[in-house]
Design a protein around this motif. Sequence first.
Motif, PDB file in Angstrom:
ATOM      1  N   LYS A 123      -2.726  13.903  -0.707  1.00  0.00           N
ATOM      2  CA  LYS A 123      -1.489  13.297  -1.204  1.00  0.00           C
ATOM      3  C   LYS A 123      -0.332  14.296  -1.177  1.00  0.00           C
ATOM      4  N   ARG A 124      -0.661  15.565  -1.378  1.00  0.00           N
ATOM      5  CA  ARG A 124       0.378  16.593  -1.322  1.00  0.00           C
ATOM      6  C   ARG A 124       0.806  16.892   0.121  1.00  0.00           C
ATOM      7  N   ALA A 125      -0.093  16.630   1.076  1.00  0.00           N
ATOM      8  CA  ALA A 125       0.125  17.075   2.448  1.00  0.00           C
ATOM      9  C   ALA A 125       0.776  16.040   3.354  1.00  0.00           C
ATOM     10  N   ILE A 126       0.607  14.748   3.043  1.00  0.00           N
ATOM     11  CA  ILE A 126       1.089  13.702   3.941  1.00  0.00           C
ATOM     12  C   ILE A 126       1.987  12.724   3.198  1.00  0.00           C
ATOM     13  N   SER A 127       2.756  11.963   3.952  1.00  0.00           N
ATOM     14  CA  SER A 127       3.663  10.990   3.333  1.00  0.00           C
ATOM     15  C   SER A 127       3.208   9.551   3.560  1.00  0.00           C
ATOM     16  N   ILE A 128       2.208   9.335   4.416  1.00  0.00           N
ATOM     17  CA  ILE A 128       1.711   7.978   4.662  1.00  0.00           C
ATOM     18  C   ILE A 128       0.713   7.587   3.577  1.00  0.00           C
ATOM     19  N   PRO A 129       0.488   6.277   3.365  1.00  0.00           N
ATOM     20  CA  PRO A 129      -0.449   5.833   2.326  1.00  0.00           C
ATOM     21  C   PRO A 129      -1.871   6.328   2.590  1.00  0.00           C
ATOM     22  N   LEU A 130      -2.570   6.626   1.507  1.00  0.00           N
ATOM     23  CA  LEU A 130      -3.940   7.146   1.577  1.00  0.00           C
ATOM     24  C   LEU A 130      -4.909   6.161   0.941  1.00  0.00           C
ATOM     25  N   VAL A 131      -5.984   5.884   1.653  1.00  0.00           N
ATOM     26  CA  VAL A 131      -7.022   4.957   1.195  1.00  0.00           C
ATOM     27  C   VAL A 131      -8.289   5.739   0.903  1.00  0.00           C
ATOM     28  N   ALA A 132      -8.891   5.506  -0.264  1.00  0.00           N
ATOM     29  CA  ALA A 132     -10.157   6.139  -0.614  1.00  0.00           C
ATOM     30  C   ALA A 132     -11.305   5.187  -0.301  1.00  0.00           C
ATOM     31  N   ASP A 133     -12.235   5.655   0.508  1.00  0.00           N
ATOM     32  CA  ASP A 133     -13.394   4.855   0.904  1.00  0.00           C
ATOM     33  C   ASP A 133     -14.551   5.173  -0.039  1.00  0.00           C
TER      34      ASP A 133
ATOM     35  N   ILE B  70       0.872  -1.175   0.000  1.00  0.00           N
ATOM     36  CA  ILE B  70       0.000   0.000   0.000  1.00  0.00           C
ATOM     37  C   ILE B  70       0.904   1.218   0.000  1.00  0.00           C
ATOM     38  N   GLY B  71       1.071   1.842  -1.145  1.00  0.00           N
ATOM     39  CA  GLY B  71       2.045   2.916  -1.239  1.00  0.00           C
ATOM     40  C   GLY B  71       3.417   2.364  -0.887  1.00  0.00           C
ATOM     41  N   GLY B  72       4.067   2.983   0.073  1.00  0.00           N
ATOM     42  CA  GLY B  72       5.381   2.512   0.501  1.00  0.00           C
ATOM     43  C   GLY B  72       5.328   1.549   1.667  1.00  0.00           C
ATOM     44  N   ARG B  73       4.142   1.101   2.017  1.00  0.00           N
ATOM     45  CA  ARG B  73       3.972   0.226   3.189  1.00  0.00           C
ATOM     46  C   ARG B  73       3.542  -1.169   2.746  1.00  0.00           C
ATOM     47  N   VAL B  74       4.062  -2.182   3.400  1.00  0.00           N
ATOM     48  CA  VAL B  74       3.665  -3.567   3.143  1.00  0.00           C
ATOM     49  C   VAL B  74       2.895  -4.083   4.343  1.00  0.00           C
TER      50      VAL B  74
ATOM     51  N   ASP C 124      -3.505   5.408  -2.826  1.00  0.00           N
ATOM     52  CA  ASP C 124      -2.662   4.226  -2.617  1.00  0.00           C
ATOM     53  C   ASP C 124      -3.457   2.939  -2.421  1.00  0.00           C
ATOM     54  N   LYS C 125      -4.732   3.059  -2.120  1.00  0.00           N
ATOM     55  CA  LYS C 125      -5.569   1.886  -1.867  1.00  0.00           C
ATOM     56  C   LYS C 125      -7.029   2.304  -1.974  1.00  0.00           C
ATOM     57  N   ILE C 126      -7.869   1.352  -2.371  1.00  0.00           N
ATOM     58  CA  ILE C 126      -9.310   1.586  -2.479  1.00  0.00           C
ATOM     59  C   ILE C 126     -10.019   0.683  -1.481  1.00  0.00           C
ATOM     60  N   ARG C 127     -10.992   1.238  -0.794  1.00  0.00           N
ATOM     61  CA  ARG C 127     -11.897   0.421   0.016  1.00  0.00           C
ATOM     62  C   ARG C 127     -13.222   0.379  -0.721  1.00  0.00           C
TER      63      ARG C 127
ATOM     64  N   ALA D 275       0.753  11.773  15.047  1.00  0.00           N
ATOM     65  CA  ALA D 275       0.411  10.935  16.203  1.00  0.00           C
ATOM     66  C   ALA D 275       0.833   9.485  16.018  1.00  0.00           C
ATOM     67  N   GLY D 276       1.146   9.099  14.769  1.00  0.00           N
ATOM     68  CA  GLY D 276       1.594   7.726  14.524  1.00  0.00           C
ATOM     69  C   GLY D 276       0.710   6.926  13.606  1.00  0.00           C
ATOM     70  N   CYS D 277      -0.263   7.574  12.962  1.00  0.00           N
ATOM     71  CA  CYS D 277      -1.076   6.873  11.969  1.00  0.00           C
ATOM     72  C   CYS D 277      -0.184   6.449  10.806  1.00  0.00           C
ATOM     73  N   GLU D 278      -0.367   5.210  10.352  1.00  0.00           N
ATOM     74  CA  GLU D 278       0.511   4.676   9.311  1.00  0.00           C
ATOM     75  C   GLU D 278      -0.199   4.441   7.986  1.00  0.00           C
ATOM     76  N   ILE D 279      -1.508   4.347   8.013  1.00  0.00           N
ATOM     77  CA  ILE D 279      -2.325   4.275   6.807  1.00  0.00           C
ATOM     78  C   ILE D 279      -3.578   5.094   7.090  1.00  0.00           C
ATOM     79  N   LEU D 280      -3.919   6.014   6.210  1.00  0.00           N
ATOM     80  CA  LEU D 280      -5.023   6.936   6.466  1.00  0.00           C
ATOM     81  C   LEU D 280      -6.134   6.760   5.435  1.00  0.00           C
ATOM     82  N   ARG D 281      -7.366   6.698   5.914  1.00  0.00           N
ATOM     83  CA  ARG D 281      -8.522   6.524   5.025  1.00  0.00           C
ATOM     84  C   ARG D 281      -9.373   7.789   5.004  1.00  0.00           C
TER      85      ARG D 281
END
Length: 344
Positions: free
Chosen positions: A66-76, A7-11, A93-96, A44-50
């Motif tokens: 996507k411009r504002a954060i570096s963690i993976p972004l999920v679209a719900d 998911i983006g740069g995260r496994v 980076d991911k679809i729900r 705060a430590g969120c690693e994947i954001l939806r």
Amino acid sequence: MTRKVKIGGRVIGGGAPIAIQSMLNAPAADLSGNVTQAKALEAAGCEILRVAVPNLEAVTLVKALKRAISIPLVADIHFDYRIALECVAAGVDKIRLNPGNIGGEDRVRQVAQACKRAGVPIRIGVNSGSVQKQILEKYHGPTPEALVESALCHARLLEKCDFHDIVLSMKSSSVPGTIAAYRLAAEKTDYPLHLGVTEAGTSRMGLVKSAIGIGSLLCDGIGDTIRVSLTADPVEEIRAAQEILRACGKRPGVDIISCPTCGRTKIDLISLAEKVERALIGCEKPIKVAVMGCAVNGPGEAREADIGIAGGDGTVLLFKKGVPIAKYSEDQILEVLLQEIEQF
């Protein structure tokens, strides 16, 4: 072991560290509010954001985040396959999405192909309110078996399109139901599992339900990513998730133990323990810290702690691995303890 999904740069999956997730709750049209909240969650430590993307106009939110954060972004996304296609094009980076709810094999194929080209995985998220009618009738309600069968039915739609970067969730507002559903899913599939108790409640009750539901599964070795769902500031979800992972031995960090106090306690232990806890939020040192009320529960009962304090008659004892080091006044001990922890 589950398969790996990137998911983006995260496994997640395949034995990778369990990732903490949360979800934005500002209105989709409020770009600045969402960006501000997203940055706070990342800090705060969120690693994947939806983020919920309710319509095509809201796809602009994906670009802003996507411009504002570096963690993976999920679209719900619910129901509209066009939103999924636009979110993929916008760099999510991911679809729900539940494939069975977007209408027709052709639409499913379009989404699957777009996601495959872009390297975007899909999370199939089933809860008690989204189980297909025929499955509800078969099981006479949203039972754990119904939740799992529903999720696997959605997965098969993607598999027919040669798409396998899939994550599954089978959340229930019932803690026993959630635990049973995920245990069953772990037996039936090797897709990574996103854990959570849905509609868990407020920061108090929701934390209790999530700790039991998510924690039980983690202790079973089940789960690859978690979201603690609270009716509260999403930052509280991150803190709760971190504590659950630490309590289950799935993430390094300070383990604070403290006694419940009794008639032997001669210091304000409750206040002191709360101060220690607040001071060590975010500390990732893998140490055990004891805050005890008296000598009985201090170096004796808590002798396995790396460092600890125990209240006495007007003084507080500092000890390490059960060995007394020195005595300090109640006013001094917090500063001394934190200085000692710094040296670990």
